[in-house]
Structures are given as structure tokens and as C-alpha cells.
Design a protein around this motif. Structure first.
Motif, PDB file in Angstrom:
ATOM      1  N   MET A  82       0.841  -1.183   0.000  1.00  0.00           N
ATOM      2  CA  MET A  82       0.000   0.000   0.000  1.00  0.00           C
ATOM      3  C   MET A  82       0.884   1.244   0.000  1.00  0.00           C
ATOM      4  N   THR A  83       0.497   2.239  -0.781  1.00  0.00           N
ATOM      5  CA  THR A  83       1.238   3.490  -0.847  1.00  0.00           C
ATOM      6  C   THR A  83       0.771   4.426   0.263  1.00  0.00           C
ATOM      7  N   THR A  84       1.729   5.014   0.977  1.00  0.00           N
ATOM      8  CA  THR A  84       1.411   5.961   2.044  1.00  0.00           C
ATOM      9  C   THR A  84       1.361   7.376   1.484  1.00  0.00           C
ATOM     10  N   SER A  85       0.309   8.084   1.802  1.00  0.00           N
ATOM     11  CA  SER A  85       0.116   9.433   1.286  1.00  0.00           C
ATOM     12  C   SER A  85       1.059  10.434   1.960  1.00  0.00           C
ATOM     13  N   LEU A  86       1.432  11.464   1.192  1.00  0.00           N
ATOM     14  CA  LEU A  86       2.233  12.560   1.732  1.00  0.00           C
ATOM     15  C   LEU A  86       1.372  13.764   2.080  1.00  0.00           C
ATOM     16  N   ALA A  87       0.058  13.545   2.140  1.00  0.00           N
ATOM     17  CA  ALA A  87      -0.869  14.662   2.317  1.00  0.00           C
ATOM     18  C   ALA A  87      -0.712  15.373   3.655  1.00  0.00           C
ATOM     19  N   ASN A  88      -0.181  14.683   4.662  1.00  0.00           N
ATOM     20  CA  ASN A  88      -0.087  15.293   6.000  1.00  0.00           C
ATOM     21  C   ASN A  88       1.231  16.020   6.253  1.00  0.00           C
ATOM     22  N   LEU A  89       2.058  16.131   5.234  1.00  0.00           N
ATOM     23  CA  LEU A  89       3.338  16.796   5.432  1.00  0.00           C
ATOM     24  C   LEU A  89       3.133  18.279   5.732  1.00  0.00           C
ATOM     25  N   PRO A  90       4.006  18.855   6.560  1.00  0.00           N
ATOM     26  CA  PRO A  90       3.900  20.287   6.852  1.00  0.00           C
ATOM     27  C   PRO A  90       4.320  21.105   5.640  1.00  0.00           C
ATOM     28  N   VAL A  91       3.933  22.366   5.628  1.00  0.00           N
ATOM     29  CA  VAL A  91       4.330  23.272   4.561  1.00  0.00           C
ATOM     30  C   VAL A  91       5.348  24.257   5.114  1.00  0.00           C
ATOM     31  N   VAL A  92       6.146  24.810   4.238  1.00  0.00           N
ATOM     32  CA  VAL A  92       7.163  25.772   4.645  1.00  0.00           C
ATOM     33  C   VAL A  92       6.488  27.094   4.994  1.00  0.00           C
ATOM     34  N   GLY A  93       6.900  27.681   6.107  1.00  0.00           N
ATOM     35  CA  GLY A  93       6.336  28.969   6.511  1.00  0.00           C
ATOM     36  C   GLY A  93       6.600  30.052   5.479  1.00  0.00           C
ATOM     37  N   GLU A  94       5.668  30.992   5.378  1.00  0.00           N
ATOM     38  CA  GLU A  94       5.820  32.064   4.400  1.00  0.00           C
ATOM     39  C   GLU A  94       6.970  33.001   4.753  1.00  0.00           C
ATOM     40  N   ARG A  95       7.186  33.239   6.036  1.00  0.00           N
ATOM     41  CA  ARG A  95       8.265  34.126   6.450  1.00  0.00           C
ATOM     42  C   ARG A  95       9.598  33.387   6.482  1.00  0.00           C
ATOM     43  N   ARG A  96      10.622  34.012   5.939  1.00  0.00           N
ATOM     44  CA  ARG A  96      11.962  33.435   5.998  1.00  0.00           C
ATOM     45  C   ARG A  96      12.615  33.801   7.331  1.00  0.00           C
ATOM     46  N   LEU A  97      13.387  32.864   7.851  1.00  0.00           N
ATOM     47  CA  LEU A  97      14.175  33.164   9.038  1.00  0.00           C
ATOM     48  C   LEU A  97      15.377  34.018   8.621  1.00  0.00           C
ATOM     49  N   ALA A  98      15.652  35.054   9.345  1.00  0.00           N
ATOM     50  CA  ALA A  98      16.830  35.885   9.116  1.00  0.00           C
ATOM     51  C   ALA A  98      17.853  35.543  10.176  1.00  0.00           C
ATOM     52  N   VAL A  99      19.004  35.048   9.756  1.00  0.00           N
ATOM     53  CA  VAL A  99      20.006  34.529  10.680  1.00  0.00           C
ATOM     54  C   VAL A  99      21.300  35.320  10.531  1.00  0.00           C
ATOM     55  N   LYS A 100      21.836  35.781  11.653  1.00  0.00           N
ATOM     56  CA  LYS A 100      23.161  36.375  11.659  1.00  0.00           C
ATOM     57  C   LYS A 100      24.102  35.451  12.427  1.00  0.00           C
ATOM     58  N   VAL A 101      25.343  35.366  11.967  1.00  0.00           N
ATOM     59  CA  VAL A 101      26.271  34.372  12.505  1.00  0.00           C
ATOM     60  C   VAL A 101      27.605  35.025  12.809  1.00  0.00           C
ATOM     61  N   THR A 102      28.457  34.284  13.484  1.00  0.00           N
ATOM     62  CA  THR A 102      29.796  34.778  13.785  1.00  0.00           C
ATOM     63  C   THR A 102      30.610  34.914  12.500  1.00  0.00           C
ATOM     64  N   ALA A 103      31.653  35.728  12.573  1.00  0.00           N
ATOM     65  CA  ALA A 103      32.524  35.921  11.417  1.00  0.00           C
ATOM     66  C   ALA A 103      33.182  34.612  10.994  1.00  0.00           C
ATOM     67  N   ASP A 104      33.553  33.782  11.974  1.00  0.00           N
ATOM     68  CA  ASP A 104      34.184  32.503  11.647  1.00  0.00           C
ATOM     69  C   ASP A 104      33.213  31.575  10.933  1.00  0.00           C
ATOM     70  N   ALA A 105      31.969  31.523  11.400  1.00  0.00           N
ATOM     71  CA  ALA A 105      30.970  30.681  10.748  1.00  0.00           C
ATOM     72  C   ALA A 105      30.716  31.147   9.322  1.00  0.00           C
ATOM     73  N   LEU A 106      30.675  32.458   9.117  1.00  0.00           N
ATOM     74  CA  LEU A 106      30.458  32.984   7.771  1.00  0.00           C
ATOM     75  C   LEU A 106      31.607  32.591   6.851  1.00  0.00           C
ATOM     76  N   ARG A 107      32.828  32.643   7.363  1.00  0.00           N
ATOM     77  CA  ARG A 107      33.988  32.218   6.559  1.00  0.00           C
ATOM     78  C   ARG A 107      33.862  30.739   6.186  1.00  0.00           C
ATOM     79  N   GLN A 108      33.440  29.923   7.132  1.00  0.00           N
ATOM     80  CA  GLN A 108      33.317  28.494   6.859  1.00  0.00           C
ATOM     81  C   GLN A 108      32.226  28.214   5.830  1.00  0.00           C
ATOM     82  N   ILE A 109      31.101  28.911   5.945  1.00  0.00           N
ATOM     83  CA  ILE A 109      30.016  28.724   4.978  1.00  0.00           C
ATOM     84  C   ILE A 109      30.480  29.115   3.580  1.00  0.00           C
TER      85      ILE A 109
END
Length: 418
Positions: free
Chosen positions: A1-28
Motif C-alpha cells: 500500500m502506498t502511504t500518502s504525503l498529504a499530511n506533510l507540513p508546509v514551509v512557513g511564508e516568512r523566511r528566518l533571518a540569521v546572523k552568525v559569527t565571522a568565523d561561521a560565515l567564513r566556513q560557509i
């Protein structure tokens, strides 16, 4: 039997705004696919798993975007770095198509119908693995951040690959949380498999339990090393340690091995291995090969074989990962060394030891050094003849993306002391 994906959550309309350390930004910007929670200096609002998180630099300019995962220390799984982009159906299509294009040589090979389509972080899709077994795709999630995007990923895979079915596998961490009506092993497109899925590897027929088997059903990453063993196995007595479902043994038998002896602690895995050998009885070399299996702890069985004076021309040692973090590396290296000493005790003079590691925290050089030091510690005379790494469908896309390594040693003389 195939399981439906109908109950999956949806992505929120608002984007998260993230600020990070200088070292993390260099690594990214340097290619790291991970942003850790401790590197986040500010967040505009709380987010749910799978929300899109935009990383800004210190001038409030777009730097990167990824998937928010509040359940993990790796808080953001990076999807894109550089200029601003929109993560929509077109973006998903191009990212998945790029990954599939890297496997085009495998896709065009009728003798091989199983390979990794998506290799997580190394294909720019952290926490997502997709393996192909002929007409079956297995999608494995290592982060709940993928649930809101699962439907669009599946839709794009259907368009690009056209499988008969798609099976969902969940890592333990994901399966232990909220799964929105989905369970590990569910079929989420097409008819559910009522038997093992069959596929070909370099002309050999193998089966995979894509619903309950380890990982996604088979260890696809050792395909190239299995081919190397096949090429050197003519007339050899072969010992396959941590044999799992028998990939190395089937390859050795097809290469003309006189015998294969499989060791694994899982009797169900060895049952699958025996069936995999039977699936290839159309090959005369496989029919002629004598097959022995032993269920038990590899360390104990190797020691017992040595006490009995058993000897083999090729010994393959392919254990599971021994180091889940850097702190475990010394213990892992000690375990590899112990396996080397045990294995060398059962390799004939002039024979070959093939020893592998899939611990990402253990580097290739330190792994081989541990193996060679172990050989030296017992007075064995060995020559390193080959060192191998990742196959084309398991690319290395960032600094810590490498995990698989193997060394081939010719044993000129065995241990002279215990």
C-alpha cells in the motif's frame, strides 16, 4: 500500500533571518554545508523544521540560504551560498538534475542498475540520500527539515528518473520524532515491494531489502572495490569478514574464486548473501565456488580461524564505522589495528589483505598508518599495492565529505610474533 504525503507540513511564508559569527560565515563561504547553533548570533523569529533560513553578513547582505533544523546542533543545512536565489520548483529541479548528471556514466551502463543518486551534503543537499535500485528509488532522510520539502523532491525525482516506486527510509533520529503519518520503510509512490528488489552490479544479479535492510538495502559504495577483488580472485580461497549481504563474496566467486567464507554477526544478512550467490548460478565460476558461512563476532571468529590454522589467499575486512566523533578516533584506530593483526594471521604467504574503513572521522593517511603499524607490530612483511577512495556516485563535495577508504596489502610473510 502506498502511504500518502498529504499530511506533510508546509514551509512557513516568512523566511528566518540569521546572523552568525565571522568565523561561521567564513566556513560557509568556504564550502561548509553546516551551520551550528553556537555560531548563530541573532534570529528574527522562531522557526519550524524545514523553514528556509537566510544567512546575512555583517552588512545585512544575503550570504546563504538553507533548511532550519531546531532538533539538531547543526541548526541550518546549507543549500546555496553566494548571490540571492529563490528555492522553488525550478531550483530543486536543477539541483537534482546536476547530481544525476554526475552519475550519467552509471545510468548509461546496462550492467549496473544500482547507484547513489543523491549523496547528501556532497551534492549540496545535506541530510538527503537517494539510492537507485533499478526501477526503485529509496529516499532516506537524516533530518526532519526535509519533511516540508519531501513532496517537491519526490515530484522532481519522478520527472527526472521515472521510477516504478519510491520507498522512504528514516534515520533513527528522524524516526524517533514527529513523522507526519510516515514510517521507515513506507512506499510513498507506486506499488509497495512484496519481495526483495533485484538489481545488477557489473553484470551480477543481487537483491536488496529496501524496506528493512541496513542503510537503504545494500552498501553501494564498495562497488569499485568489489570489482577489484573480482579481478584478482581466480583460484583463490577468500575470507569475507563483515560480509553483510555478500557483495564482495559474489564478486570473488564470479571472478573464479575456489571458495568464499563469509563472516557476519547477522544471520539474516548471511541468508541474503547465500541467496545473492544463488542468483548468479548461471555463471559457471559461481556454481563451482565452495561457499562457507559463519555467524558470529568477527574478532572472535578471526581468532578462532587462526587457532585452527586456517589460511586464505584473499582476506577482506570491511567493518562498520568505528568512530562517530573525533573523540572516538583513538579507539577506532586501535580496533582497526586489532583487526589487521587478526586478519594477517590467516593470510597465506603471497596473499592479499583488503582492509577498509567507513569512519569519516578517520583520515585515509591515519587509517593506513594504523594498519601498517599493526602489521609491523607482529612482524608481518607487507607491501601496500593500492589505496582506494570514493566511487563516482559518492562524490566528495566539501572538506569533511570523505569517509570511505581502503588499502590493499600484499603479504610477503605473515606474523612472526603474537
Amino acid at each position: 500500500m502506498t502511504t500518502s504525503l498529504a499530511n506533510l507540513p508546509v514551509v512557513g511564508e516568512r523566511r528566518l533571518a540569521v546572523k552568525v559569527t565571522a568565523d561561521a560565515l567564513r566556513q560557509i563561504r568556504g564550502g561548509s554545508p553546516w551551520l551550528y547553533d553556537g555560531s548563530i548570533t541573532s534570529l528574527n523569529h522562531e522557526g519550524a523544521a524545514g523553514d528556509l533560513a537566510v544567512v546575512f553578513d555583517d552588512r545585512r547582505k544575503f550570504a546563504a540560504i538553507g533548511l532550519w533544523d531546531p532538533t539538531s546542533p547543526i541548526r541550518v543545512k546549507m543549500l546555496h551560498v553566494g548571490s540571492p536565489t529563490t528555492i522553488d520548483a525550478t531550483w530543486w529541479h536543477h539541483r537534482l538534475a546536476e547530481a544525476l548528471e554526475r552519475r550519467s556514466a552509471l545510468e548509461a551502463d546496462p550492467g549496473t542498475t544500482a547507484y547513489r543518486c543523491i549523496h547528501g551534503e556532497n551534492d549540496g543537499l545535506p541530510g538527503l540520500v537517494v539510492d537507485r535500485y533499478d526501477t526503485t528509488l529509496v529516499v532516506k532522510l537524516y533530518s526532519p527539515a526535509w519533511f516540508p520539502h519531501l513532496q517537491i523532491v519526490v515530484d522532481q525525482l519522478l520527472a527526472l528518473v521515472g521510477p516504478e516506486r519510491v520507498v522512504l527510509r528514516l534515520s533513527r533520529a528522524v524516526a524517533s520524532g514527529e513523522t507526519f503519518g510516515l514510517a521507515d520503510g513506507d512506499t510513498i509512490f507506486g506499488p509497495a515491494p512484496n519481495q526483495p528488489v533485484f538489481f545488477r552490479e557489473r553484470g551480477l544479479t543481487l537483491e536488496a531489502d529496501v524496506v528493512h535492510g541496513q542503510k537503504t538495502g545494500h552498501f553501494l559504495d564498495q562497488r569499485d572495490n568489489r570489482a577489484l577483488v573480482r579481478g584478482m580472485a581466480a583460484g583463490a580461497d577468500v575470507l569475507d569478514v563483515f560480509a553483510s549481504t555478500g557483495g564482495f563474496s559474489v564478486s570473488a566467486a564470479a571472478g573464479g574464486a575456489a571458495s568464499v567464507h563469509l563472516i557476519d554477526q547477522s544471520e539474516p544478512a548471511l541468508q541474503t548473501a547465500r541467496r545473492n550467490l544463488e542468483h548468479n548460478h548461471r555463471i559457471a565460476e559461481v556454481r563451482r565456488c565452495a561457499v562457507h558461512t559463519t555467524t558470529g563476532d568477527a574478532f572472535h571468529v578471526l581468532a578462532d580461524l587462526a587457532r585452527k590454522g586456517e589460511q586464505f589467499d584473499i582476506v577482506i575486512v570491511d567493518p562498520p564505522a568505528f568512530a562517530s566523533n573525533r573523540a572516538a578516533v583513538p579507539r577506532a584506530l586501535a580496533a582497526y589495528g586489532r583487526l589487521t593483526r587478526l586478519a594477517l594471521a590467516v593470510v597465506r604467504r603471497g596473499g592479499t589483505l583488503v582492509q577498509a574503513s567507513c569512519s569519516s572521522r578517520v583520515g585515509s593517511d591515519e587509517f593506513v598508518e594504523a594498519v601498517l603499524n599493526a602489521a609491523d607490530s607482529v612482524g608481518a612483511d607487507v607491501i601496500e599495492t593500492r589505496r582506494t577512495g570514493h566511487a563516482v556516485d559518492h562524490p566528495i563535495g566539501f572538506e569533511f565529505g570523505a569517509y570511505l577508504k581502503a588499502v590493499f596489502l600484499t603479504v610477503r610473510s605473515g606474523p612472526t610474533r603474537s
